[in-house]
Design an enzyme around this catalytic site. Structure first.
Site, PDB file in Angstrom:
ATOM      1  N   TYR A 231       0.834  -1.210   0.000  1.00 21.77           N
ATOM      2  CA  TYR A 231       0.000   0.000   0.000  1.00 21.77           C
ATOM      3  C   TYR A 231       0.872   1.264   0.000  1.00 21.77           C
ATOM      4  CZ  TYR A 231      -3.791   3.174   1.367  1.00 21.77           C
ATOM      5  OH  TYR A 231      -4.710   4.195   1.403  1.00 21.77           O
TER       6      TYR A 231
ATOM      7  N   LYS B 158       1.117   4.097  -3.015  1.00 21.38           N
ATOM      8  CA  LYS B 158       0.711   5.494  -2.824  1.00 21.38           C
ATOM      9  C   LYS B 158       1.889   6.456  -3.007  1.00 21.38           C
ATOM     10  CE  LYS B 158      -3.677   4.812  -1.977  1.00 21.38           C
ATOM     11  NZ  LYS B 158      -4.712   5.296  -2.885  1.00 21.38           N
TER      12      LYS B 158
HETATM   13  P1  NAP Z   1     -13.616   2.096   0.495  1.00 18.08           P
HETATM   14  O1  NAP Z   1     -14.440   2.517   1.632  1.00 18.08           O
HETATM   15  O2  NAP Z   1     -13.135   0.681   0.443  1.00 18.08           O
HETATM   16  O3  NAP Z   1     -14.327   2.453  -0.877  1.00 18.08           O
HETATM   17  C1  NAP Z   1     -13.612   2.205  -2.059  1.00 18.08           C
HETATM   18  C2  NAP Z   1     -14.533   2.260  -3.243  1.00 18.08           C
HETATM   19  O4  NAP Z   1     -13.741   1.969  -4.409  1.00 18.08           O
HETATM   20  C3  NAP Z   1     -15.618   1.198  -3.198  1.00 18.08           C
HETATM   21  O5  NAP Z   1     -16.777   1.721  -3.788  1.00 18.08           O
HETATM   22  C4  NAP Z   1     -15.018   0.070  -4.035  1.00 18.08           C
HETATM   23  O6  NAP Z   1     -16.003  -0.765  -4.620  1.00 18.08           O
HETATM   24  C5  NAP Z   1     -14.286   0.850  -5.096  1.00 18.08           C
HETATM   25  N1  NAP Z   1     -13.198   0.087  -5.696  1.00 18.08           N
HETATM   26  C6  NAP Z   1     -12.202  -0.581  -5.071  1.00 18.08           C
HETATM   27  N2  NAP Z   1     -11.395  -1.152  -5.962  1.00 18.08           N
HETATM   28  C7  NAP Z   1     -11.878  -0.849  -7.184  1.00 18.08           C
HETATM   29  C8  NAP Z   1     -11.497  -1.158  -8.502  1.00 18.08           C
HETATM   30  N3  NAP Z   1     -10.431  -1.931  -8.763  1.00 18.08           N
HETATM   31  N4  NAP Z   1     -12.219  -0.683  -9.534  1.00 18.08           N
HETATM   32  C9  NAP Z   1     -13.310   0.079  -9.306  1.00 18.08           C
HETATM   33  N5  NAP Z   1     -13.735   0.409  -8.075  1.00 18.08           N
HETATM   34  C10 NAP Z   1     -13.032  -0.054  -7.025  1.00 18.08           C
HETATM   35  O7  NAP Z   1     -12.267   2.992   0.433  1.00 18.08           O
HETATM   36  P2  NAP Z   1     -12.023   4.513   0.926  1.00 18.08           P
HETATM   37  O8  NAP Z   1     -11.580   4.470   2.327  1.00 18.08           O
HETATM   38  O9  NAP Z   1     -13.146   5.375   0.538  1.00 18.08           O
HETATM   39  O10 NAP Z   1     -10.719   4.841   0.063  1.00 18.08           O
HETATM   40  C11 NAP Z   1     -10.788   5.586  -1.139  1.00 18.08           C
HETATM   41  C12 NAP Z   1      -9.373   5.997  -1.513  1.00 18.08           C
HETATM   42  O11 NAP Z   1      -8.811   6.762  -0.455  1.00 18.08           O
HETATM   43  C13 NAP Z   1      -8.423   4.816  -1.741  1.00 18.08           C
HETATM   44  O12 NAP Z   1      -7.555   5.112  -2.811  1.00 18.08           O
HETATM   45  C14 NAP Z   1      -7.659   4.746  -0.444  1.00 18.08           C
HETATM   46  O13 NAP Z   1      -6.395   4.161  -0.592  1.00 18.08           O
HETATM   47  C15 NAP Z   1      -7.567   6.208  -0.090  1.00 18.08           C
HETATM   48  N6  NAP Z   1      -7.325   6.474   1.333  1.00 18.08           N
HETATM   49  C16 NAP Z   1      -8.208   6.009   2.261  1.00 18.08           C
HETATM   50  C17 NAP Z   1      -7.939   6.256   3.603  1.00 18.08           C
HETATM   51  C18 NAP Z   1      -8.857   5.774   4.699  1.00 18.08           C
HETATM   52  O14 NAP Z   1      -8.438   5.744   5.867  1.00 18.08           O
HETATM   53  N7  NAP Z   1     -10.094   5.407   4.409  1.00 18.08           N
HETATM   54  C19 NAP Z   1      -6.786   6.982   3.975  1.00 18.08           C
HETATM   55  C20 NAP Z   1      -5.937   7.428   2.986  1.00 18.08           C
HETATM   56  C21 NAP Z   1      -6.209   7.168   1.658  1.00 18.08           C
HETATM   57  P3  NAP Z   1     -16.631  -2.008  -3.776  1.00 18.08           P
HETATM   58  O15 NAP Z   1     -17.313  -1.411  -2.595  1.00 18.08           O
HETATM   59  O16 NAP Z   1     -17.598  -2.605  -4.726  1.00 18.08           O
HETATM   60  O17 NAP Z   1     -15.495  -2.882  -3.399  1.00 18.08           O
END
Ligand code: NAP
Length: 253
Positions: A158, A162
């Site tokens: 990860y 990133k």
């Molecule tokens: P999340 O709650 O898991 O939601 C991710 C969304 O992306 C879901 O709708 C998922 O679909 C979709 N998705 C995942 N893989 C995909 C793919 N290969 N193709 C198309 N859609 C896909 O994640 P989040 O926390 O919102 O994270 C969003 C972004 O922010 C990510 O890049 C993550 O690395 C980054 N981020 C998150 C955090 C955190 O703490 N949450 C912190 C820093 C950065 P499904 O639901 O159908 O699986």
């Protein structure tokens, strides 16, 4: 005149739109007036998002895709252009995270993480970027992470994905800025989304992380989405190749 994020008439493609940060980004862009094309894996999420966007009086369409490489990237960008006539804003938000000590990471975990978080983001940027360059303008915002700036235990793939996406942001900014396309990133700390809850929901893991955040709390999706909307707007016209850290001060100390 009040400073206002106005995206009226702009058309935005957001990956990972179904849940969490991506969903909040779609809603924030829509509140600012942009038409939205959502891409994600679960259709029911995209449909319920459509109802929320429609309630704002905004045009919306979606595609279901598992983004991993160039073919799907081209397909969803073409679908967005067909649905909305053009794309002026791309938000590369889709991402996955696995927790594993470095010595236990499997090839499948590595490939899934790098393909989703980095390769798919690059090829979505390429597919959308080619069209933006032809029009002479566009905005790309990549969602990276605080974990692309500072090391995080049990997140080898990860963190690598990133950090690479942060550098890719700079390279694209350098290549495409002169032709009217800006490329920036946001790097959040832990955000309370389904992914955030899965990785940090255990209080034993959350407490040491919280202790390192000067604001003393995790973030809400809208706190990332508002920065993305700003970077996609004319208010950010001179910002290019930047990663805006949204981490409550974690990386400041
Ligand atoms: P999340 O709650 O898991 O939601 C991710 C969304 O992306 C879901 O709708 C998922 O679909 C979709 N998705 C995942 N893989 C995909 C793919 N290969 N193709 C198309 N859609 C896909 O994640 P989040 O926390 O919102 O994270 C969003 C972004 O922010 C990510 O890049 C993550 O690395 C980054 N981020 C998150 C955090 C955190 O703490 N949450 C912190 C820093 C950065 P499904 O639901 O159908 O699986």
């Amino acid at each position: 005149m009040p400073l206002e994020i106005d995206l009226s008439g702009r058309r935005a493609l957001v990956t990972g739109a179904g849940k969490g940060i991506g969903r909040a980004i779609c809603l924030e862009l829509a509140r600012a007036g942009a038409d939205v094309f959502g891409v994600s894996r679960t259709e029911s999420d995209l449909q319920s998002l459509g109802e929320e966007v429609a309630a704002l009086g905004i045009r919306y369409a979606y595609a279901i895709a598992e983004l991993r490489g160039p073919l799907e990237a081209e397909r969803v960008v073409e679908a967005a252009v067909t649905a909305l006539s053009a794309i002026e804003i791309l938000v590369n938000n889709a991402g996955v995270a696995w927790n594993a000590p470095a010595e236990d990471v499997t090839e499948e975990q590595w490939d899934t993480t790098l393909d989703t978080n980095l390769k798919a983001a690059f090829f979505c940027a390429q597919a959308a970027g080619r069209r933006m360059l032809a029009r002479g303008s566009g905005r790309i915002v990549n969602v990276t992470s605080q974990a692309g700036i500072v090391a995080l235990h049990d997140h080898a793939a990860y963190c690598a994905s990133k950090a690479a996406l942060g550098m890719l942001t700079k390279v694209l900014a350098a290549e495409w800025g002169p032709r009217g396309v800006t490329v920036n990133a946001v790097a959040p700390t832990v955000i309370l989304t389904p992914l955030g809850e899965r990785v940090w929901g255990d209080p034993a893991k959350a407490q040491p992380m919280l202790a390192k955040i000067p604001l003393g709390r995790f973030g809400q999706p809208v706190e990332v989405a508002s920065v993305v909307a700003f970077l996609a707007s004319d208010l950010a016209s001179l910002i290019n190749g930047e990663t805006v850290v949204v981490d409550g001060g974690y990386t400041a100390i």
